[in-house]
Scaffold this motif. Sequence first.
Motif, PDB file in Angstrom:
ATOM      1  N   ASN A  11      14.481  15.718  16.891  1.00 46.25           N
ATOM      2  CA  ASN A  11      13.298  15.016  17.402  1.00 46.25           C
ATOM      3  C   ASN A  11      13.655  13.970  18.456  1.00 46.25           C
ATOM      4  OD1 ASN A  11      11.486  16.452  15.867  1.00 46.25           O
ATOM      5  ND2 ASN A  11      11.406  14.943  14.226  1.00 46.25           N
ATOM      6  N   TYR A  12      14.814  13.346  18.331  1.00 45.69           N
ATOM      7  CA  TYR A  12      15.224  12.293  19.260  1.00 45.69           C
ATOM      8  C   TYR A  12      16.339  12.761  20.194  1.00 45.69           C
ATOM      9  CZ  TYR A  12      12.402   9.212  16.443  1.00 45.69           C
ATOM     10  OH  TYR A  12      11.354   8.625  15.795  1.00 45.69           O
ATOM     11  N   PHE A  13      16.368  14.051  20.495  1.00 46.57           N
ATOM     12  CA  PHE A  13      17.419  14.592  21.343  1.00 46.57           C
ATOM     13  C   PHE A  13      17.425  13.952  22.731  1.00 46.57           C
ATOM     14  CE2 PHE A  13      19.247  17.749  24.237  1.00 46.57           C
ATOM     15  CZ  PHE A  13      20.496  17.889  23.643  1.00 46.57           C
ATOM     16  N   ASP A  14      16.264  13.682  23.296  1.00 47.92           N
ATOM     17  CA  ASP A  14      16.198  13.056  24.633  1.00 47.92           C
ATOM     18  C   ASP A  14      16.840  11.674  24.628  1.00 47.92           C
ATOM     19  OD1 ASP A  14      14.855  15.259  25.605  1.00 47.92           O
ATOM     20  OD2 ASP A  14      12.867  14.394  25.219  1.00 47.92           O
ATOM     21  N   LEU A  15      16.556  10.879  23.612  1.00 45.01           N
ATOM     22  CA  LEU A  15      17.140   9.551  23.491  1.00 45.01           C
ATOM     23  C   LEU A  15      18.657   9.632  23.316  1.00 45.01           C
ATOM     24  CD1 LEU A  15      16.474   6.515  23.299  1.00 45.01           C
ATOM     25  CD2 LEU A  15      16.292   6.832  20.819  1.00 45.01           C
ATOM     26  N   ILE A  16      19.095  10.586  22.503  1.00 48.49           N
ATOM     27  CA  ILE A  16      20.534  10.773  22.287  1.00 48.49           C
ATOM     28  C   ILE A  16      21.206  11.230  23.574  1.00 48.49           C
ATOM     29  CG2 ILE A  16      22.238  12.156  21.025  1.00 48.49           C
ATOM     30  CD1 ILE A  16      20.235  12.142  18.668  1.00 48.49           C
ATOM     31  N   ALA A  17      20.558  12.111  24.310  1.00 48.83           N
ATOM     32  CA  ALA A  17      21.138  12.623  25.550  1.00 48.83           C
ATOM     33  C   ALA A  17      21.290  11.518  26.594  1.00 48.83           C
ATOM     34  CB  ALA A  17      20.272  13.753  26.112  1.00 48.83           C
ATOM     35  N   THR A  18      20.386  10.567  26.638  1.00 50.10           N
ATOM     36  CA  THR A  18      20.497   9.490  27.628  1.00 50.10           C
ATOM     37  C   THR A  18      21.555   8.454  27.243  1.00 50.10           C
ATOM     38  OG1 THR A  18      18.694   8.275  26.580  1.00 50.10           O
ATOM     39  CG2 THR A  18      18.124   9.708  28.425  1.00 50.10           C
ATOM     40  N   HIS A  19      21.812   8.297  25.945  1.00 55.73           N
ATOM     41  CA  HIS A  19      22.763   7.275  25.483  1.00 55.73           C
ATOM     42  C   HIS A  19      23.987   7.878  24.808  1.00 55.73           C
ATOM     43  CE1 HIS A  19      19.875   4.146  26.386  1.00 55.73           C
ATOM     44  NE2 HIS A  19      18.952   4.802  25.688  1.00 55.73           N
ATOM     45  N   TRP A  20      24.367   9.098  25.186  1.00 53.90           N
ATOM     46  CA  TRP A  20      25.459   9.782  24.498  1.00 53.90           C
ATOM     47  C   TRP A  20      26.788   9.056  24.662  1.00 53.90           C
ATOM     48  CZ3 TRP A  20      29.814  11.664  26.815  1.00 53.90           C
ATOM     49  CH2 TRP A  20      29.807  11.743  28.204  1.00 53.90           C
ATOM     50  N   LEU A  21      27.021   8.445  25.795  1.00 49.35           N
ATOM     51  CA  LEU A  21      28.298   7.767  26.028  1.00 49.35           C
ATOM     52  C   LEU A  21      28.462   6.564  25.098  1.00 49.35           C
ATOM     53  CD1 LEU A  21      30.843   7.818  27.749  1.00 49.35           C
ATOM     54  CD2 LEU A  21      29.700   6.299  29.349  1.00 49.35           C
ATOM     55  N   VAL A  22      27.429   5.801  24.933  1.00 44.99           N
ATOM     56  CA  VAL A  22      27.482   4.651  24.031  1.00 44.99           C
ATOM     57  C   VAL A  22      27.689   5.115  22.595  1.00 44.99           C
ATOM     58  CG1 VAL A  22      26.160   2.698  23.132  1.00 44.99           C
ATOM     59  CG2 VAL A  22      26.029   3.280  25.555  1.00 44.99           C
ATOM     60  N   ILE A  23      27.012   6.189  22.205  1.00 47.04           N
ATOM     61  CA  ILE A  23      27.143   6.716  20.840  1.00 47.04           C
ATOM     62  C   ILE A  23      28.562   7.202  20.585  1.00 47.04           C
ATOM     63  CG2 ILE A  23      26.371   8.548  19.275  1.00 47.04           C
ATOM     64  CD1 ILE A  23      23.617   8.335  20.688  1.00 47.04           C
ATOM     65  N   VAL A  24      29.118   7.977  21.493  1.00 49.48           N
ATOM     66  CA  VAL A  24      30.488   8.494  21.327  1.00 49.48           C
ATOM     67  C   VAL A  24      31.492   7.349  21.320  1.00 49.48           C
ATOM     68  CG1 VAL A  24      32.293   9.886  22.435  1.00 49.48           C
ATOM     69  CG2 VAL A  24      29.963  10.765  22.264  1.00 49.48           C
TER      70      VAL A  24
END
Length: 156
Positions: A117-130
């Motif tokens: 459901n939040y794939f768009d949000l994850i895709a925009t902030h993937w670098l911070v998450i990783v």
Amino acid sequence: MTKSSQIPNKKHEQPSHSEQAAGVEPVLNAKQKTALLIKNALQLVLGFLIIILFLSMAKFIIAYFESTFPASILGMLMLFGALSLGIVKLSWIEFAGNLVLKYLALLFIPIGVGLINYFDLIATHWLVIVFSLFFTTLITLFMVGHCYQWLLKEDS
């Protein structure tokens, strides 16, 4: 002595060690099956009641002190303390805990749906998450290693 009295009665005999190792289940009559079902149901209810009791106490403590600490974690810590001190016996919650662990994978389905459901949000902030996942894992490994070395030094 007659021959019939010399023949062992398999119905009342305990299964041998080799039969137990081979996974051969003893044949149970209807009364024994009913008693086993009732025993398992009561163990399950008792285990879940104890777990829910500790969760409820933790939720009450969190609400009373208006804390942001997760009540589920506090409940688990309280249950661990009660198990360690012998207030709660492991046999009381073992059956319910094993059942929850058996079906634990099903509990991750809502998390997977939430990620989709939040794939768009994850895709925009993937670098911070990783970045945060990588470095928090390294910090955790570093801290656990140092604590273990410190504990080993204390023992010797």
